[in-house]
Design a protein around this motif. Structure first.
Motif, PDB file in Angstrom:
ATOM      1  N   LEU A   1       0.842  -1.202   0.000  1.00 29.85           N
ATOM      2  CA  LEU A   1       0.000   0.000   0.000  1.00 29.85           C
ATOM      3  C   LEU A   1       0.869   1.240   0.000  1.00 29.85           C
ATOM      4  O   LEU A   1       1.810   1.338   0.790  1.00 29.85           O
ATOM      5  CB  LEU A   1      -0.834   0.033   1.293  1.00 29.85           C
ATOM      6  N   VAL A   2       0.522   2.201  -0.862  1.00 33.12           N
ATOM      7  CA  VAL A   2       1.244   3.474  -0.861  1.00 33.12           C
ATOM      8  C   VAL A   2       0.205   4.587  -0.905  1.00 33.12           C
ATOM      9  O   VAL A   2      -0.756   4.527  -1.675  1.00 33.12           O
ATOM     10  CB  VAL A   2       2.188   3.593  -2.085  1.00 33.12           C
ATOM     11  N   ASP A   3       0.391   5.581  -0.054  1.00 36.04           N
ATOM     12  CA  ASP A   3      -0.520   6.720   0.012  1.00 36.04           C
ATOM     13  C   ASP A   3      -0.403   7.535  -1.284  1.00 36.04           C
ATOM     14  O   ASP A   3       0.689   7.899  -1.701  1.00 36.04           O
ATOM     15  CB  ASP A   3      -0.124   7.576   1.227  1.00 36.04           C
ATOM     16  N   ALA A   4      -1.565   7.861  -1.902  1.00 36.34           N
ATOM     17  CA  ALA A   4      -1.559   8.546  -3.206  1.00 36.34           C
ATOM     18  C   ALA A   4      -1.033   9.974  -3.114  1.00 36.34           C
ATOM     19  O   ALA A   4      -0.729  10.595  -4.126  1.00 36.34           O
ATOM     20  CB  ALA A   4      -2.968   8.553  -3.777  1.00 36.34           C
ATOM     21  N   GLN A   5      -0.928  10.495  -1.893  1.00 32.54           N
ATOM     22  CA  GLN A   5      -0.378  11.848  -1.752  1.00 32.54           C
ATOM     23  C   GLN A   5       1.063  11.794  -1.241  1.00 32.54           C
ATOM     24  O   GLN A   5       1.951  12.416  -1.818  1.00 32.54           O
ATOM     25  CB  GLN A   5      -1.251  12.657  -0.780  1.00 32.54           C
ATOM     26  N   GLU A   6       1.293  11.019  -0.172  1.00 25.19           N
ATOM     27  CA  GLU A   6       2.628  11.016   0.447  1.00 25.19           C
ATOM     28  C   GLU A   6       3.660  10.249  -0.375  1.00 25.19           C
ATOM     29  O   GLU A   6       4.848  10.523  -0.315  1.00 25.19           O
ATOM     30  CB  GLU A   6       2.551  10.397   1.851  1.00 25.19           C
ATOM     31  N   GLY A   7       3.203   9.238  -1.113  1.00 26.54           N
ATOM     32  CA  GLY A   7       4.145   8.473  -1.928  1.00 26.54           C
ATOM     33  C   GLY A   7       5.024   7.553  -1.094  1.00 26.54           C
ATOM     34  O   GLY A   7       4.656   7.131   0.006  1.00 26.54           O
ATOM     35  N   VAL A   8       6.203   7.263  -1.630  1.00 22.37           N
ATOM     36  CA  VAL A   8       7.115   6.296  -1.000  1.00 22.37           C
ATOM     37  C   VAL A   8       7.745   6.913   0.246  1.00 22.37           C
ATOM     38  O   VAL A   8       8.335   7.987   0.175  1.00 22.37           O
ATOM     39  CB  VAL A   8       8.204   5.870  -2.010  1.00 22.37           C
ATOM     40  N   MET A   9       7.633   6.226   1.391  1.00 25.66           N
ATOM     41  CA  MET A   9       8.173   6.726   2.670  1.00 25.66           C
ATOM     42  C   MET A   9       9.226   5.732   3.180  1.00 25.66           C
ATOM     43  O   MET A   9       9.366   4.640   2.647  1.00 25.66           O
ATOM     44  CB  MET A   9       7.036   6.866   3.677  1.00 25.66           C
ATOM     45  N   PRO A  10       9.988   6.096   4.271  1.00 29.32           N
ATOM     46  CA  PRO A  10      11.092   5.231   4.695  1.00 29.32           C
ATOM     47  C   PRO A  10      10.689   3.789   4.965  1.00 29.32           C
ATOM     48  O   PRO A  10      11.381   2.852   4.579  1.00 29.32           O
ATOM     49  CB  PRO A  10      11.617   5.878   5.972  1.00 29.32           C
ATOM     50  N   GLN A  11       9.534   3.614   5.621  1.00 26.55           N
ATOM     51  CA  GLN A  11       9.141   2.255   5.966  1.00 26.55           C
ATOM     52  C   GLN A  11       8.721   1.481   4.721  1.00 26.55           C
ATOM     53  O   GLN A  11       8.856   0.269   4.668  1.00 26.55           O
ATOM     54  CB  GLN A  11       8.022   2.304   7.012  1.00 26.55           C
ATOM     55  N   THR A  12       8.205   2.212   3.714  1.00 28.89           N
ATOM     56  CA  THR A  12       7.869   1.551   2.440  1.00 28.89           C
ATOM     57  C   THR A  12       9.136   0.919   1.886  1.00 28.89           C
ATOM     58  O   THR A  12       9.147  -0.219   1.430  1.00 28.89           O
ATOM     59  CB  THR A  12       7.332   2.588   1.416  1.00 28.89           C
ATOM     60  N   LYS A  13      10.244   1.672   1.942  1.00 23.91           N
ATOM     61  CA  LYS A  13      11.515   1.176   1.399  1.00 23.91           C
ATOM     62  C   LYS A  13      11.968  -0.063   2.158  1.00 23.91           C
ATOM     63  O   LYS A  13      12.409  -1.048   1.573  1.00 23.91           O
ATOM     64  CB  LYS A  13      12.592   2.267   1.505  1.00 23.91           C
ATOM     65  N   PHE A  14      11.825  -0.007   3.484  1.00 21.95           N
ATOM     66  CA  PHE A  14      12.272  -1.113   4.334  1.00 21.95           C
ATOM     67  C   PHE A  14      11.516  -2.396   3.976  1.00 21.95           C
ATOM     68  O   PHE A  14      12.111  -3.445   3.741  1.00 21.95           O
ATOM     69  CB  PHE A  14      12.036  -0.723   5.806  1.00 21.95           C
ATOM     70  N   VAL A  15      10.169  -2.287   3.894  1.00 19.04           N
ATOM     71  CA  VAL A  15       9.378  -3.497   3.655  1.00 19.04           C
ATOM     72  C   VAL A  15       9.537  -3.994   2.217  1.00 19.04           C
ATOM     73  O   VAL A  15       9.540  -5.198   1.964  1.00 19.04           O
ATOM     74  CB  VAL A  15       7.878  -3.313   4.036  1.00 19.04           C
ATOM     75  N   VAL A  16       9.688  -3.060   1.270  1.00 18.18           N
ATOM     76  CA  VAL A  16       9.854  -3.457  -0.138  1.00 18.18           C
ATOM     77  C   VAL A  16      11.164  -4.225  -0.308  1.00 18.18           C
ATOM     78  O   VAL A  16      11.223  -5.251  -0.975  1.00 18.18           O
ATOM     79  CB  VAL A  16       9.825  -2.218  -1.052  1.00 18.18           C
ATOM     80  N   LYS A  17      12.206  -3.737   0.348  1.00 22.44           N
ATOM     81  CA  LYS A  17      13.518  -4.391   0.252  1.00 22.44           C
ATOM     82  C   LYS A  17      13.401  -5.848   0.721  1.00 22.44           C
ATOM     83  O   LYS A  17      13.896  -6.769   0.073  1.00 22.44           O
ATOM     84  CB  LYS A  17      14.512  -3.614   1.126  1.00 22.44           C
TER      85      LYS A  17
END
Length: 604
Positions: free
Chosen positions: A97-113
């Motif tokens: 899930l990614v917020d349509a306004q905030e976009g990619v955030m630090p935790q997004t990077k962590f979980v995607v990795k």
């Protein structure tokens, strides 16, 4: 064999994971029409409900068009990264899930990795497309760039995208197509998530990814079956991470459906179940066929980066507000916590003192908050980062810090973080008068910064960080600039004396609050500590003077929450936590001993 799909929902904190799971449950017909269901139904813990965050990963299951979909809702906070990491090994794909306004955030990077390294091909859900400033196309590009940066394979870069507004209950293949239900998301899950590979005919291979505890049946391991079948009452072999093997009987086998846990007789390959009957079961352990054991690889769990000392409360007010005050009780409670919380550990370091290691301040304050609600009384020292030595070099944890701040405050933020050894790696204008700043900062530099940050950005700044790596020690980091106002009397604070002390700094107490020698009653406006008398009353005499009865105007005191207090204190202070109060105090209550110690340190 049943048709099964196993999926985890991952995202940065507050991008709508739990709300999405709510809608998946509701629209699949899992709840009957008359059932009254809370909002964010998966956040069952009281603190989760209050704060609107997920702390523990939880699993549920829905049936859609004859397919069983097992869904795991994961936490978004960096402090609970250990939970997410384990869960990802149990599923065959993820909803990112990614917020349509905030976009990619630090935790997004962590979980995607983590997800990409395990070979998952995520389904990207751009959530909150109903926000006025939403830019779904920009966000999809950001996600693609992130995948490319993480060395995703060609197949992973061809990720399916769904546009959704989970709160309003719709998902779409195209952001503007007008669809008003979740059907596109269900269909995409069935089409894109691979079926579990493994077969019922093979020998049993089951791995535990999270723990639960029940007073009647003991430890429960929540696990995924990778191969074979398991039945209630069957004798299986528990293979532990250290190589130890123990035979045991499955005393209870539990399946999941919606929010309910159901006793089941048997389960097969691909199922997610809870198993009881093994007292020593732990995260990462495997249950195998006793005749031909083939244990799965144990899991790597990220190490703790922060420690605090819990100790028995020894203030003059000890035992007046709490039910459990002895070191035995605190020890028992910490032991119970470690039964289910794998990302934390603790050790006894002296009479009535326990060192608790965790992944961050939030994780530790949530443990303390739960304990105080259960009637415990104790003291907590200042959080310290865990420093380790590699090849003779002192290493400390560094964090990746992302800040969204109004443009006019960015200069002050950069200057403040510079003093805390932060190095800026990126600066991007976000539009709407906001700038995004990215830093690499020692974890020590983050202790005690949140309150100041909110003041500096007038409450509009957003700050997120995630663990980066251990790096060589970076020297001393600037800490609190102000001293403390310390009580030199025992008794109840009076309005008259608080009124006279207001000019000296910010008060933490109000009239009628109990105070004692060595308790911190306020923040001094200067950088030194000051002993004050908050219980001094007005001298009464029978001589009237002009101005005798001027009204006293009191400024409301600063109310210290547990997090604020832990951030505020220095090394010679601690926080007294009881079910009713949170007080800041000097570790050494006696002023003469304090002065002697300070003198020794100065001369040393």
């Amino acid at each position: 064999m049943r048709d099964i799909r196993n999926i985890a929902v991952i995202a940065h904190v507050d991008h709508g994971k739990t709300t999405l799971v709510d809608q998946l449950l509701k629209q699949s017909g899992t709840f009957s029409a008359h059932q009254n269901v809370d909002e964010r139904v998966m956040d069952s813990n009281a603190i989760e409900k209050e704060r609107g965050i997920t702390i523990l990963s939880k699993n549920t299951a829905i049936d859609y068009e004859g397919v069983r979909i097992n869904i795991i809702d994961t936490p978004g906070h960096a402090d609970f990264g250990g939970e997410v990491e384990r869960v990802l090994k149990m599923v065959d794909s993820v909803l990112l899930l990614v917020d349509a306004q905030e976009g990619v955030m630090p935790q997004t990077k962590f979980v995607v990795k983590k997800a990409l390294s395990l070979g998952h091909r995520p389904i990207v859900v751009v959530n909150k497309i109903d926000k006025p400033a939403a830019e779904p196309d920009r966000v999809v590009d950001e996600v693609f760039d992130l995948f490319a940066q993480m060395d995703a394979t060609e197949e992973q870069l061809e990720f399916p995208v769904i546009y959704a507004a989970a709160r309003d209950g719709y998902a779409r293949y195209d952001a503007t197509d007008g669809n008003m239900d979740f059907k596109p998301l269900y269909d995409t899950i069935l089409k894109e998530v691979p079926k579990p590979n493994g077969a019922d005919e093979n020998g049993l291979q089951l791995q535990v990814f999270t723990l639960d505890y029940d007073n009647f049946i003991g430890k429960i391991g929540i696990a995924r079956i990778f191969n074979g079948t398991i039945s209630h009452g069957e004798t299986v072999l528990l293979c532990k991470a250290d190589g130890e093997k123990v035979k045991g009987r499955v005393s209870k086998l539990i399946g999941f459906k919606g929010l309910d846990r159901i006793d089941i007789k048997t389960a097969g390959s691909g199922d997610i179940v809870a198993v009881a009957g093994f007292e020593t079961i732990d995260v990462g352990d495997s249950l195998c066929d006793p005749t031909n054991p083939m244990p799965l690889d144990p899991m790597h769990i990220e190490e703790p980066t922060l420690s605090v000392t819990f100790s028995v409360n020894d203030s003059p007010l000890a035992g007046t507000e709490g039910k459990y005050v002895t070191s035995n009780k605190i020890d028992e409670r910490l032991k119970a916590e470690m039964n289910t919380n794998i990302a934390m550990n603790y050790e006894q370091i002296g009479e009535g003192k326990f060192k608790v290691n965790g992944r961050g301040e939030l994780q530790i304050t949530i443990l303390a908050e739960n304990m105080r609600r259960e009637g415990f009384e104790f003291c907590i020292g200042r959080p310290e980062v865990i420093i380790r030595e590699e090849n003779g070099v002192k290493m400390e944890p560094f964090e990746h810090l992302v800040i969204d701040t109004p443009d006019e405050h960015s200069g002050a933020i950069i200057e403040k973080l510079g003093k805390r050894k932060a190095v800026m790696t990126n600066m991007v204008p976000m539009g709407e008068g906001f700038t995004r700043l990215e830093f690499e900062i020692p974890a020590r530099g983050l202790i005690g910064i949140r309150t100041e940050f909110l003041t500096d950005t007038r409450g509009e700044g957003v700050m997120n960080h995630s663990f980066l790596e251990f790096r060589p020690y970076s020297g001393t980091v600037e800490s609190r600039k102000y001293g403390a106002l310390v009580s030199m009397e025992n008794g109840e604070a009076l309005a008259y004396s608080i009124f006279n002390l207001q000019d000296r700094g910010v008060m933490f107490v109000k009239p009628q609050d109990k105070v004692y020698i060595g308790m911190v009653v306020g923040q001094h406006a200067k950088d030194n500590d000051l002993d004050v008398n908050p219980i001094k009353g007005k001298q009464q005499s029978n001589v009237r003077s002009s101005g005798a009865d001027e009204a006293i105007k009191l400024i409301p005191p600063r109310v210290m929450s547990l997090e604020n207090a832990l951030e505020w204190i220095e090394e010679d202070e601690s926080v007294e936590v009881t079910p009713i109060s949170i007080r800041v105090r000097k570790r050494e209550l006696d002023p003469t001993v304090r002065k002697r110690t300070a003198k020794k340190e100065k001369n040393a």
